[in-house]
Design a protein around this motif. Structure first.
Motif, PDB file in Angstrom:
ATOM      1  N   VAL A   6       0.858  -1.177   0.000  1.00 28.76           N
ATOM      2  CA  VAL A   6       0.000   0.000   0.000  1.00 28.76           C
ATOM      3  C   VAL A   6       0.893   1.225   0.000  1.00 28.76           C
ATOM      4  O   VAL A   6       1.855   1.309   0.761  1.00 28.76           O
ATOM      5  N   ARG A   7       0.573   2.163  -0.845  1.00 29.38           N
ATOM      6  CA  ARG A   7       1.370   3.385  -0.959  1.00 29.38           C
ATOM      7  C   ARG A   7       0.474   4.606  -0.786  1.00 29.38           C
ATOM      8  O   ARG A   7      -0.728   4.546  -0.991  1.00 29.38           O
ATOM      9  N   ALA A   8       1.096   5.706  -0.465  1.00 28.37           N
ATOM     10  CA  ALA A   8       0.359   6.960  -0.334  1.00 28.37           C
ATOM     11  C   ALA A   8      -0.135   7.415  -1.701  1.00 28.37           C
ATOM     12  O   ALA A   8       0.475   7.117  -2.720  1.00 28.37           O
ATOM     13  N   ALA A   9      -1.246   8.116  -1.718  1.00 22.45           N
ATOM     14  CA  ALA A   9      -1.798   8.649  -2.961  1.00 22.45           C
ATOM     15  C   ALA A   9      -1.848  10.165  -2.884  1.00 22.45           C
ATOM     16  O   ALA A   9      -2.033  10.740  -1.811  1.00 22.45           O
ATOM     17  N   HIS A  10      -1.677  10.799  -4.008  1.00 25.59           N
ATOM     18  CA  HIS A  10      -1.764  12.244  -4.099  1.00 25.59           C
ATOM     19  C   HIS A  10      -3.189  12.581  -4.525  1.00 25.59           C
ATOM     20  O   HIS A  10      -3.539  12.448  -5.690  1.00 25.59           O
ATOM     21  N   LEU A  11      -4.028  12.968  -3.569  1.00 29.46           N
ATOM     22  CA  LEU A  11      -5.436  13.245  -3.827  1.00 29.46           C
ATOM     23  C   LEU A  11      -5.667  14.748  -3.959  1.00 29.46           C
ATOM     24  O   LEU A  11      -5.201  15.531  -3.138  1.00 29.46           O
ATOM     25  N   ASP A  32     -13.255  14.095   5.139  1.00 28.96           N
ATOM     26  CA  ASP A  32     -14.622  14.211   5.641  1.00 28.96           C
ATOM     27  C   ASP A  32     -15.439  15.261   4.887  1.00 28.96           C
ATOM     28  O   ASP A  32     -16.646  15.122   4.741  1.00 28.96           O
ATOM     29  N   ILE A  33     -14.794  16.303   4.403  1.00 28.77           N
ATOM     30  CA  ILE A  33     -15.505  17.418   3.792  1.00 28.77           C
ATOM     31  C   ILE A  33     -15.797  17.202   2.313  1.00 28.77           C
ATOM     32  O   ILE A  33     -16.890  17.474   1.842  1.00 28.77           O
ATOM     33  N   PHE A  34     -14.816  16.705   1.578  1.00 25.33           N
ATOM     34  CA  PHE A  34     -14.976  16.537   0.133  1.00 25.33           C
ATOM     35  C   PHE A  34     -15.452  15.129  -0.191  1.00 25.33           C
ATOM     36  O   PHE A  34     -14.992  14.150   0.384  1.00 25.33           O
ATOM     37  N   ALA A  35     -16.370  15.025  -1.152  1.00 21.19           N
ATOM     38  CA  ALA A  35     -16.945  13.729  -1.515  1.00 21.19           C
ATOM     39  C   ALA A  35     -16.203  13.070  -2.669  1.00 21.19           C
ATOM     40  O   ALA A  35     -16.235  11.849  -2.817  1.00 21.19           O
ATOM     41  N   THR A  36     -15.520  13.870  -3.500  1.00 19.96           N
ATOM     42  CA  THR A  36     -14.871  13.358  -4.696  1.00 19.96           C
ATOM     43  C   THR A  36     -13.448  13.887  -4.784  1.00 19.96           C
ATOM     44  O   THR A  36     -13.185  15.033  -4.422  1.00 19.96           O
ATOM     45  N   PHE A  37     -12.547  13.028  -5.282  1.00 20.10           N
ATOM     46  CA  PHE A  37     -11.148  13.406  -5.421  1.00 20.10           C
ATOM     47  C   PHE A  37     -10.609  12.973  -6.774  1.00 20.10           C
ATOM     48  O   PHE A  37     -11.019  11.953  -7.319  1.00 20.10           O
ATOM     49  N   TYR A  38      -9.689  13.775  -7.304  1.00 18.99           N
ATOM     50  CA  TYR A  38      -8.892  13.355  -8.442  1.00 18.99           C
ATOM     51  C   TYR A  38      -7.667  12.654  -7.871  1.00 18.99           C
ATOM     52  O   TYR A  38      -7.156  13.035  -6.829  1.00 18.99           O
ATOM     53  N   GLU A  49       0.429   1.930 -10.977  1.00 21.90           N
ATOM     54  CA  GLU A  49       0.180   0.498 -10.976  1.00 21.90           C
ATOM     55  C   GLU A  49      -0.844   0.100  -9.924  1.00 21.90           C
ATOM     56  O   GLU A  49      -1.650  -0.795 -10.141  1.00 21.90           O
ATOM     57  N   THR A  50      -0.830   0.748  -8.764  1.00 20.69           N
ATOM     58  CA  THR A  50      -1.735   0.410  -7.674  1.00 20.69           C
ATOM     59  C   THR A  50      -3.160   0.864  -7.954  1.00 20.69           C
ATOM     60  O   THR A  50      -4.108   0.136  -7.732  1.00 20.69           O
ATOM     61  N   VAL A  51      -3.331   2.081  -8.466  1.00 17.93           N
ATOM     62  CA  VAL A  51      -4.655   2.663  -8.633  1.00 17.93           C
ATOM     63  C   VAL A  51      -5.301   2.266  -9.941  1.00 17.93           C
ATOM     64  O   VAL A  51      -6.484   2.023 -10.011  1.00 17.93           O
ATOM     65  N   PHE A  52      -4.526   2.171 -11.013  1.00 20.40           N
ATOM     66  CA  PHE A  52      -5.115   1.933 -12.326  1.00 20.40           C
ATOM     67  C   PHE A  52      -4.759   0.579 -12.815  1.00 20.40           C
ATOM     68  O   PHE A  52      -3.995   0.045 -13.230  1.00 20.40           O
TER      69      PHE A  52
END
Length: 52
Positions: A6-11, A32-38, A49-52
């Motif tokens: 598991v690696r950190a993600a840049h959201l 908690d505040i935002f519902a959607t992230f890029y 590789e992890t996300v896609f």
């Protein structure tokens, strides 16, 4: 162990319209505040590789 790393993600939060973000919030409130992230899939090749 299954070998999954598991690696950190840049959201990046997705902002809606002209609604201002309150100055009182800090980084710990973001999930908690935002519902959607890029997801920045170009942060490094392992994140891609992890996300896609």
């Amino acid at each position: 162990m299954c070998g999954l790393h598991v690696r950190a993600a840049h959201l990046l939060p997705v902002f809606r319209g002209d609604v201002a973000v309150p100055r009182e919030i800090n980084f710990s409130h973001t999930l908690d505040i935002f519902a959607t992230f890029y997801v920045n899939k170009y942060i490094d090749y392992r994140a891609f590789e992890t996300v896609f």
